[in-house]
Design an enzyme around this catalytic site. Structure first.
Site, PDB file in Angstrom:
ATOM      1  N   MET A  20      49.772  39.703  46.029  1.00 26.04           N
ATOM      2  CA  MET A  20      50.274  39.692  44.661  1.00 26.04           C
ATOM      3  C   MET A  20      51.262  40.841  44.474  1.00 26.04           C
ATOM      4  O   MET A  20      51.103  41.913  45.041  1.00 26.04           O
ATOM      5  CB  MET A  20      49.121  39.840  43.676  1.00 26.04           C
ATOM      6  CG  MET A  20      48.115  38.715  43.765  1.00 26.04           C
ATOM      7  SD  MET A  20      48.782  37.126  43.271  1.00 26.04           S
ATOM      8  CE  MET A  20      48.878  37.344  41.507  1.00 26.04           C
ATOM      9  N   CYS A  21      52.260  40.626  43.634  1.00 23.16           N
ATOM     10  CA  CYS A  21      53.311  41.602  43.400  1.00 23.16           C
ATOM     11  C   CYS A  21      53.644  41.611  41.910  1.00 23.16           C
ATOM     12  O   CYS A  21      53.006  40.935  41.114  1.00 23.16           O
ATOM     13  CB  CYS A  21      54.565  41.250  44.209  1.00 23.16           C
ATOM     14  SG  CYS A  21      54.247  40.923  45.958  1.00 23.16           S
ATOM     15  N   ARG A  22      54.639  42.370  41.540  1.00 24.38           N
ATOM     16  CA  ARG A  22      55.207  42.340  40.202  1.00 24.38           C
ATOM     17  C   ARG A  22      56.712  42.173  40.352  1.00 24.38           C
ATOM     18  O   ARG A  22      57.335  42.800  41.213  1.00 24.38           O
ATOM     19  CB  ARG A  22      54.894  43.603  39.418  1.00 24.38           C
ATOM     20  CG  ARG A  22      53.421  43.913  39.196  1.00 24.38           C
ATOM     21  CD  ARG A  22      52.763  43.053  38.106  1.00 24.38           C
ATOM     22  NE  ARG A  22      52.308  41.762  38.604  1.00 24.38           N
ATOM     23  CZ  ARG A  22      51.682  40.850  37.850  1.00 24.38           C
ATOM     24  NH1 ARG A  22      51.435  41.099  36.573  1.00 24.38           N
ATOM     25  NH2 ARG A  22      51.306  39.706  38.374  1.00 24.38           N
ATOM     26  N   ASN A  61      56.202  36.261  43.718  1.00 25.91           N
ATOM     27  CA  ASN A  61      54.918  36.849  43.383  1.00 25.91           C
ATOM     28  C   ASN A  61      53.860  35.768  43.533  1.00 25.91           C
ATOM     29  O   ASN A  61      53.938  34.726  42.871  1.00 25.91           O
ATOM     30  CB  ASN A  61      54.930  37.383  41.944  1.00 25.91           C
ATOM     31  CG  ASN A  61      53.557  37.812  41.473  1.00 25.91           C
ATOM     32  OD1 ASN A  61      52.719  38.209  42.268  1.00 25.91           O
ATOM     33  ND2 ASN A  61      53.323  37.717  40.179  1.00 25.91           N
TER      34      ASN A  61
END
Length: 263
Positions: free
Chosen positions: A1-3, A116
């Site tokens: 997961m990322c932003r 994401n």
């Protein structure tokens, strides 16, 4: 997961959008509010931008350090100005290497791409199925090992096909392929992406067998007039709208927004 973060609008210093807001992408790297499947985004970051006055391929800057500890980011983002910006902070999926090859944004000619989400157990689920869909020229262009770059490969495969689809059409087809393959393999896939070609910005909030990560958009805020911002989390108080689940959001050259709900 990322932003993630995408900006399309008037030319600004990168720091205005990357680090100045109270809940900036830098803050989200160590204190995200809406991540459900990770705690930090400390496995690197990347920026992509287009020249403010010249028609050139985009520029990128990447690092495997956490965004808050890169000694060059503050000076770079104060110096560089652009009206078309993509950025992300990374939380690496277990088993995927933390190296520059796997850092986003990914670039192909004039395109920039950030993702994401994840494909669950990618190496044993959809890795081969996706690669089997790619023409050899696209296959050979993949340098890293992430599910993100392979999703980008599917998109490039569509964009460079004889049908010559628009960016929005190519993303739609890519998402439908991922849904088909995900259902075939009975695997979860979270696919929030932002793509920019230097003129427009296209994003998705999409999932197969799951709930897509958070994604918002903001248009013509007093702090950023004549602009559209797409972000995983609101950067500051304002009239942010949550992007609908299972949808594609297209921001045109004139900053009009079109939302397509997917079946």
């Amino acid at each position: 997961m990322c932003r993630l973060l995408g900006y399309l609008g008037c030319t600004i210093p990168l720091e205005r959008i990357l680090s100045d807001p109270p809940h900036s992408l830098i803050v989200q790297s160590y204190q995200p509010r809406e991540m459900r499947e990770a705690l930090l985004n400390a496995d690197g970051f990347g920026l992509g931008w287009y020249h403010a006055t010249q028609q050139t391929d985009p520029f990128t800057y990447k690092n495997i350090l956490p965004a808050w500890s890169d000694p060059n980011l503050k000076s770079l983002s104060r110096y560089v100005e652009s009206g078309r910006i993509l950025a992300y902070v990374r939380s690496a999926t277990p088993g995927q290497a933390v190296n520059l090859t796997n850092c986003q944004p990914f670039q192909f000619e004039h395109l920039l791409f950030v993702h994401n989400g994840y494909i669950k157990e990618f190496r044993t689920s959809l890795y081969r199925l996706i690669r089997n869909r790619l023409r050899d020229s696209v296959y050979q262009n993949i340098e890293g090992t992430t599910d993100s770059e392979h999703i980008f490969g599917l998109l490039i495969n569509e964009l460079t096909s004889a049908a010559q689809p628009t960016l929005t059409e190519a993303l739609h087809t890519t998402l439908m392929i991922l849904q088909e393959l995900g259902e075939l393999a009975d695997v979860k896939a979270l696919v929030n992406v932002i793509i920019c070609d230097g003129q427009q910005m296209v994003a998705s909030r999409f999932a197969v067998a799951g709930i897509p990560p958070s994604l918002y958009y903001l248009q013509n805020d007093p702090k950023f007039p004549q602009s559209v911002i797409i972000a995983s989390e609101p950067l500051f108080p304002g009239n942010w709208y949550s992007c609908p689940e299972q949808s594609i959001i297209t921001v045109g050259e004139n900053l009009d927004i079109h939302i397509e709900k997917l079946a």
